[in-house]
Design an enzyme around this catalytic site. Structure first.
Site, PDB file in Angstrom:
ATOM      1  N   GLY A 239      47.699 -35.914-111.210  1.00  0.00           N
ATOM      2  CA  GLY A 239      46.463 -35.674-111.946  1.00  0.00           C
ATOM      3  C   GLY A 239      45.537 -36.832-112.157  1.00  0.00           C
ATOM      4  N   PRO A 272      51.390 -37.527-107.705  1.00  0.00           N
ATOM      5  CA  PRO A 272      49.953 -37.663-107.457  1.00  0.00           C
ATOM      6  C   PRO A 272      49.532 -37.059-106.121  1.00  0.00           C
ATOM      7  CG  PRO A 272      51.063 -39.733-106.993  1.00  0.00           C
ATOM      8  CD  PRO A 272      52.117 -38.793-107.510  1.00  0.00           C
ATOM      9  N   GLY A 273      48.409 -36.384-106.112  1.00  0.00           N
ATOM     10  CA  GLY A 273      47.880 -35.834-104.866  1.00  0.00           C
ATOM     11  C   GLY A 273      46.513 -36.424-104.586  1.00  0.00           C
ATOM     12  N   ARG A 310      35.216 -27.304-102.473  1.00  0.00           N
ATOM     13  CA  ARG A 310      35.177 -27.840-103.840  1.00  0.00           C
ATOM     14  C   ARG A 310      33.823 -27.634-104.538  1.00  0.00           C
ATOM     15  NH1 ARG A 310      35.570 -32.318-105.264  1.00  0.00           N
ATOM     16  NH2 ARG A 310      36.814 -31.965-107.106  1.00  0.00           N
ATOM     17  N   TYR A 314      34.441 -25.456-107.768  1.00  0.00           N
ATOM     18  CA  TYR A 314      34.509 -26.224-109.031  1.00  0.00           C
ATOM     19  C   TYR A 314      33.168 -26.849-109.415  1.00  0.00           C
ATOM     20  CZ  TYR A 314      39.441 -26.617-107.431  1.00  0.00           C
ATOM     21  OH  TYR A 314      40.710 -26.393-106.964  1.00  0.00           O
ATOM     22  N   CYS A 340      26.948 -17.450 -95.296  1.00  0.00           N
ATOM     23  CA  CYS A 340      26.086 -16.493 -95.979  1.00  0.00           C
ATOM     24  C   CYS A 340      26.517 -16.270 -97.417  1.00  0.00           C
ATOM     25  CB  CYS A 340      26.060 -15.190 -95.198  1.00  0.00           C
ATOM     26  SG  CYS A 340      25.305 -15.469 -93.601  1.00  0.00           S
TER      27      CYS A 340
END
Ligand SMILES: *Cc1c(COP(=O)(O)O)cnc(C)c1O
Length: 410
Positions: A239, A272-273, A310, A314, A340
């Site tokens: 995170g 962690p990513g 993303r 988000y 579209c």
């Protein structure tokens, strides 16, 4: 014009943008846009920052869902990283990349009986349990796998609601009370309960949250030990944020150092990513056309929300820059994709001096970029390229139309 901030190992000189020692123009001459491109040096730097203050028994488990390309996983496995997986598919990817099973943890809110059986057979480091039902399924496995309880610590990560995972009304994990109940109900001969884990969300900028979490998990681990379980590790999840505006850098080495000071008597695990892979990757795209509708100037580019989700999902904003500087006057554009959907936009007010045919780079797309990609609008997924010093190689070929229809009965 003000010099822009760029991720480490990305720079600009008179030949245009460079990744490490390679002029991006050289890649554009050989590989059609759009494509993802990664800097190996950037990836190795961030991964090494996590590793430098951890001990041999600690485990930094890269979260495969951020980016599962096997070539990238191989680089991380060679550095000694472990892996955090959330599906059997990701577990298989990690193993294929040469990861040791003993360095893999398996989380996920909906693991099936066959998922758990497969993970147990591989003898992985830990299965992170997210429900009482899973305990029952695991108890009946002959392998008696190492398990951890994934706690929902009821903490707000103060981030986007879709990436909050540690509040009590989220679907993830089990409550502390339920964890204690499980530890009381099952003896250490019934389940091999060796860890306490949590993951409170993504894009966390306040490292105090990790310390607060570590304290909570440690207190719970003490209680569970007293009930006769051999708890040997605490897993604080992933995170840590990255800065999509490219102004700040968060420091994994310092975070690990401080966590090591706070956690005593347990091995430290982290998952962690984004913070490992996001800044190493970028998207290169070409301007298909410029157009003006009403008051707004648009640049229509050849990468879409199916390739980089993303912004649509988000409302994320990625920094965009020209690959070659030009003398044209810069303008505030809304950069949009060809899909579209009105949501297929990379945002307004990108100050650019690009015109039809120019190439742009979209930064900080190494995490949750290609891994979230889809074929919506029958768009083949783009190639992925890895740069090392002054050379590059294709680590995933661009999909073809044939790939798109291969599994359809026609
Ligand atoms: C997604 C995820 C991570 C990684 O989160 P980042 O924000 O990318 O660091 C870690 N652990 C679990 C269980 C996850 O689902």
């Amino acid at each position: 014009m003000e010099p822009r901030m760029r991720p480490n190992n990305f720079s600009k000189d008179s030949t245009g943008l460079k990744i490490e020692e390679l002029a991006l123009q050289k890649v554009c001459e050989k590989i059609p846009t759009p494509f993802y491109i990664y800097s190996e040096a950037n990836l190795v730097e961030t991964a090494s920052a996590y590793l430098q203050n951890s001990n041999a028994n600690d485990l930094i488990c890269y979260s495969v869902k951020a980016n599962g390309n096997i070539n990238l996983l191989k680089i991380l496995a060679n550095l000694g990283m472990g892996f955090d997986v959330v599906s059997v598919g990701e577990l298989k990817r990690a193993l294929k990349a040469g990861a040791k099973a003993k360095k893999i943890v398996f989380s996920g809110v909906g693991k099936s009986k066959s998922d758990l059986k497969f993970a147990a057979e591989q003898d992985i480091y830990s299965i992170n349990i997210e429900s009482a039902h899973e305990v029952e399924l695991i108890k009946n496995l002959k392998e008696s796998p190492r398990v951890s309880l994934r706690i929902n610590p009821d903490m707000a990560a103060n981030t986007h609601p879709y990436i909050e995972t540690g509040k009590s009304d989220c679907k993830f994990g089990i409550s502390e009370a339920e964890a204690l109940e499980i530890a009381k109900t099952y003896s250490s001969s019934e389940i091999n309960l060796v860890g306490i884990s949590a993951h409170i969300g993504s894009q966390i900028t306040d490292t105090e949250l990790f310390f607060e979490l570590a304290e909570k998990l440690q207190a719970l681990a003490e209680q569970i030990k007293k009930l006769g379980h051999n708890v040997d590790h605490i897993d604080v999840g992933g995170g840590l944020a990255i800065d999509y505006q490219l102004e700040n850098q968060y420091d994994p080495a310092q975070l690990v150092k401080e966590l090591k000071e706070k956690i005593t008597g347990y091995d430290l695990l982290m998952e962690p990513g984004r913070s490992i892979v996001a800044q190493s990757g970028a998207v290169v795209t070409s301007v298909i056309t410029e157009k003006t509708n009403g008051q707004r100037d648009f640049l229509v580019v050849d990468v879409g929300m199916n390739d980089l989700m993303r912004p649509a999902l988000y409302s994320a904003r990625h920094t965009i820059e020209e690959i070659q500087d030009s003398n044209a006057e810069s303008k505030n554009f809304e950069v949009v994709g060809p899909v579209c959907e009105t949501a297929d936009s990379f945002g307004q007010n990108h100050n650019l001096n690009a015109k039809t045919g120019d190439q742009l780079i979209i930064y900080s797309t190494g995490a949750y970029g290609s891994s979230m990609g889809s074929n919506y609008n029958s768009r083949p997924k783009p190639a992925e390229i890895l740069v090392s010093k002054d050379s590059f190689k294709v680590i995933r070929k661009a999909e073809s139309f044939e790939d798109l229809i291969r599994l359809e009965e026609i």
